[in-house]
Write an enzyme that holds these catalytic residues in place. Structure first.
Site, PDB file in Angstrom:
ATOM      1  N   SER A 195      -1.155  -4.145  -4.226  1.00  0.00           N
ATOM      2  CA  SER A 195      -1.488  -3.254  -3.101  1.00  0.00           C
ATOM      3  C   SER A 195      -2.275  -2.017  -3.505  1.00  0.00           C
ATOM      4  O   SER A 195      -2.784  -1.304  -2.636  1.00  0.00           O
ATOM      5  CB  SER A 195      -0.213  -2.832  -2.369  1.00  0.00           C
ATOM      6  OG  SER A 195       0.307  -3.907  -1.618  1.00  0.00           O
ATOM      7  N   LYS A 200      -5.736  -1.752  -2.051  1.00  0.00           N
ATOM      8  CA  LYS A 200      -6.026  -1.452  -0.643  1.00  0.00           C
ATOM      9  C   LYS A 200      -6.941  -0.249  -0.436  1.00  0.00           C
ATOM     10  O   LYS A 200      -7.873  -0.323   0.376  1.00  0.00           O
ATOM     11  CB  LYS A 200      -4.709  -1.278   0.118  1.00  0.00           C
ATOM     12  CG  LYS A 200      -3.904  -2.565   0.229  1.00  0.00           C
ATOM     13  CD  LYS A 200      -2.523  -2.304   0.821  1.00  0.00           C
ATOM     14  CE  LYS A 200      -1.704  -3.584   0.905  1.00  0.00           C
ATOM     15  NZ  LYS A 200      -0.315  -3.327   1.372  1.00  0.00           N
ATOM     16  N   TYR A 209      -7.672 -12.113   0.508  1.00  0.00           N
ATOM     17  CA  TYR A 209      -6.827 -10.947   0.232  1.00  0.00           C
ATOM     18  C   TYR A 209      -5.948 -11.186  -0.992  1.00  0.00           C
ATOM     19  O   TYR A 209      -5.750 -10.268  -1.813  1.00  0.00           O
ATOM     20  CB  TYR A 209      -5.956 -10.632   1.452  1.00  0.00           C
ATOM     21  CG  TYR A 209      -4.920  -9.566   1.182  1.00  0.00           C
ATOM     22  CD1 TYR A 209      -5.295  -8.252   0.943  1.00  0.00           C
ATOM     23  CD2 TYR A 209      -3.562  -9.888   1.138  1.00  0.00           C
ATOM     24  CE1 TYR A 209      -4.343  -7.275   0.685  1.00  0.00           C
ATOM     25  CE2 TYR A 209      -2.608  -8.929   0.879  1.00  0.00           C
ATOM     26  CZ  TYR A 209      -3.006  -7.615   0.650  1.00  0.00           C
ATOM     27  OH  TYR A 209      -2.060  -6.661   0.380  1.00  0.00           O
ATOM     28  N   TYR A 223       3.974   3.966   2.262  1.00  0.00           N
ATOM     29  CA  TYR A 223       4.710   3.238   3.303  1.00  0.00           C
ATOM     30  C   TYR A 223       5.781   4.093   3.970  1.00  0.00           C
ATOM     31  O   TYR A 223       5.513   5.220   4.372  1.00  0.00           O
ATOM     32  CB  TYR A 223       5.317   1.950   2.729  1.00  0.00           C
ATOM     33  CG  TYR A 223       4.334   1.094   1.978  1.00  0.00           C
ATOM     34  CD1 TYR A 223       3.141   0.680   2.574  1.00  0.00           C
ATOM     35  CD2 TYR A 223       4.567   0.696   0.673  1.00  0.00           C
ATOM     36  CE1 TYR A 223       2.232  -0.117   1.893  1.00  0.00           C
ATOM     37  CE2 TYR A 223       3.675  -0.098  -0.020  1.00  0.00           C
ATOM     38  CZ  TYR A 223       2.501  -0.498   0.593  1.00  0.00           C
ATOM     39  OH  TYR A 223       1.608  -1.275  -0.083  1.00  0.00           O
ATOM     40  N   VAL A 266       3.351  -3.797  -5.938  1.00  0.00           N
ATOM     41  CA  VAL A 266       4.588  -4.469  -6.340  1.00  0.00           C
ATOM     42  C   VAL A 266       4.543  -5.010  -7.763  1.00  0.00           C
ATOM     43  O   VAL A 266       5.562  -5.486  -8.273  1.00  0.00           O
ATOM     44  CB  VAL A 266       4.953  -5.606  -5.361  1.00  0.00           C
ATOM     45  CG1 VAL A 266       5.303  -5.049  -4.002  1.00  0.00           C
ATOM     46  CG2 VAL A 266       3.824  -6.630  -5.273  1.00  0.00           C
TER      47      VAL A 266
END
Length: 422
Positions: free
Chosen positions: A63, A66, A188, A240, A258
């Site tokens: 992530s 992103k 992705y 988040y 992660v």
């Protein structure tokens, strides 16, 4: 003189606890990660790299990709056009929550998986393969070297991508996603499977911190408006459902992944990356979060702790004339980490052919705690190197210098006094 910054980073690694958290187990390749890996890298906006621990170990970007894909899509589509498709509001939800805004069908932001899937679909490219290659090539430009996809991790992650497939089909049903949901999940997943190290990530983050200019190649990769948009969304949404705690405790635009990485980009100062695979309940590295908290506290890096002005800290460096010349470093302004690092680096890299070195603080009007500690350590290390140190400190900005305990240190009120003391 040897810079104290790498030693400090080692101290940060040593101080962060080893208990708590677990590696991601829903992706087989991530479940096999060594939980004891721990590395850190700090990259300044002018291209100096400091590392400690496992900073050169490669892992998948996950992530942390992103913000950079978001930047590429913003550059391709424009900020207004992208905002029509992807929101900028914190979701208050976990990164893999299956949700979209009511009425619009938009994902709430580009940092959660639903938004990242749609963002990937908005990168320029004739097909999914072209989009994936544009993303990989873009990441490589941010890192300053050619990055590759971990094909084994890609296959492993794609085989367990059922939740992302559900999100993509939901976006398609909401008429938000224009293309094949399966192909977007595939693209992705390749984006998340690009291999990086802490050093790569710190340099990528430093590019954001440097207003889109690469700190090593000096190439302008992003416009300032795009960088501002990316950093803003990272600040409010990058961590988040822990974004509020992160903002108050750390205060650095950031993104976790992660695989165990956390990146931060402090505008105008540094890019930071930490890697440690054990994760907390939010999907962020336990020791990575702890390390960032320590860095923010020790180095005065909280974004809301605003400097009064950003003048250059090193006003000049020169050697005096006469029978007993002296190397002089003139320091000025509001000295925080970035400014102090400039001074420390100049001293560390100096050849010092003179037997005496002067640190002139006459024009320093504020010394933050981190700047004070870095200057004191530099004074101490210069003495250890056998040099005579003259501290020009008329306003007593560094009263703790007397506690260094070096017989090689002289504190004076003016540079002329230091010259006369020979």
């Amino acid at each position: 003189m040897r810079s104290p910054i790498p030693d400090y980073l080692l101290e940060v690694l040593d101080s962060c606890g080893e208990d708590g958290g677990a590696v991601a187990d829903y992706i087989p390749e991530l479940a096999a990660a060594d939980p004891d890996r721990f590395g850190i890298c700090v990259a300044t906006v002018d291209g100096t790299i400091y590392t400690a621990g496992d900073a050169d170990v490669e892992f998948t970007i996950q992530s942390m990709s992103k913000p950079f894909t978001y930047a590429i899509a913003l550059a391709d589509r424009g900020i207004d056009a992208l905002n029509e498709r992807v929101g900028v509001e914190p979701s208050g939800e976990a990164f893999n929550e299956i949700s979209v805004e009511r009425g619009t069908g938009r994902p709430k932001n580009a940092m959660i998986n639903a938004g990242a899937l749609l963002t990937h679909s908005l990168v320029d490219g004739d097909d999914s393969a072209a989009q994936s290659e544009r993303v990989r090539a873009g990441f490589s430009r941010f890192a300053g070297r050619d990055l590759v996809v971990d094909e084994q991790a890609f296959v492993s992650e794609l085989a367990s991508a059922h939740r992302n497939l559900g999100m993509a089909h939901l976006l398609k049903a909401a008429k938000t996603l224009d293309c094949d949901p399966v192909e977007i999940v595939r693209g992705y997943t390749r984006q998340c499977s690009v291999k990086v190290s802490c050093q790569d990530l710190a340099i990528m983050a430093a590019t954001l911190a440097n207003a889109g200019v690469h700190p090593l190649t000096h190439e302008t990769l992003l416009s300032r408006p795009v960088v501002r948009q990316v950093l803003s969304v990272m600040m409010t949404c990058g961590m988040y459902d822990a974004a509020g705690d992160w903002m108050t405790d750390v205060g650095i635009p950031a993104k976790s992944g992660v695989s165990g990485g956390v990146i931060g980009a402090l505008p105008g100062q540094v890019g930071i990356a930490v890697f440690s695979p054990r994760l907390d309940s939010h999907g962020s590295s336990v020791r990575g979060v702890e390390a960032f908290e320590r860095l923010s506290r020790d180095m005065g890096m909280h974004l809301m702790d605003v400097a009064q002005e950003g003048r250059s800290a090193l006003r000049g460096a020169y050697v005096t004339e006469g029978d007993d010349p002296m190397t002089v470093y003139e320091v000025q302004g509001d000295l925080r980490f970035a400014g102090a690092e400039t001074i420390v680096r100049a001293i560390a890299e100096g050849e010092h052919e003179t037997r005496r070195v002067a640190l002139d603080l006459t024009r320093v009007y504020r010394l933050h705690d981190v700047g004070r500690r870095m200057l004191l350590e530099s004074v101490r290390r210069l003495g250890e190197d056998g040099l005579e140190v003259v501290l020009v400190d008329p306003e007593c900005a560094l009263p703790e210098a007397a506690d260094v305990g070096s017989e090689r240190l002289t504190v004076v009120d003016s540079l002329a006094d230091g010259t006369a003391s020979t």
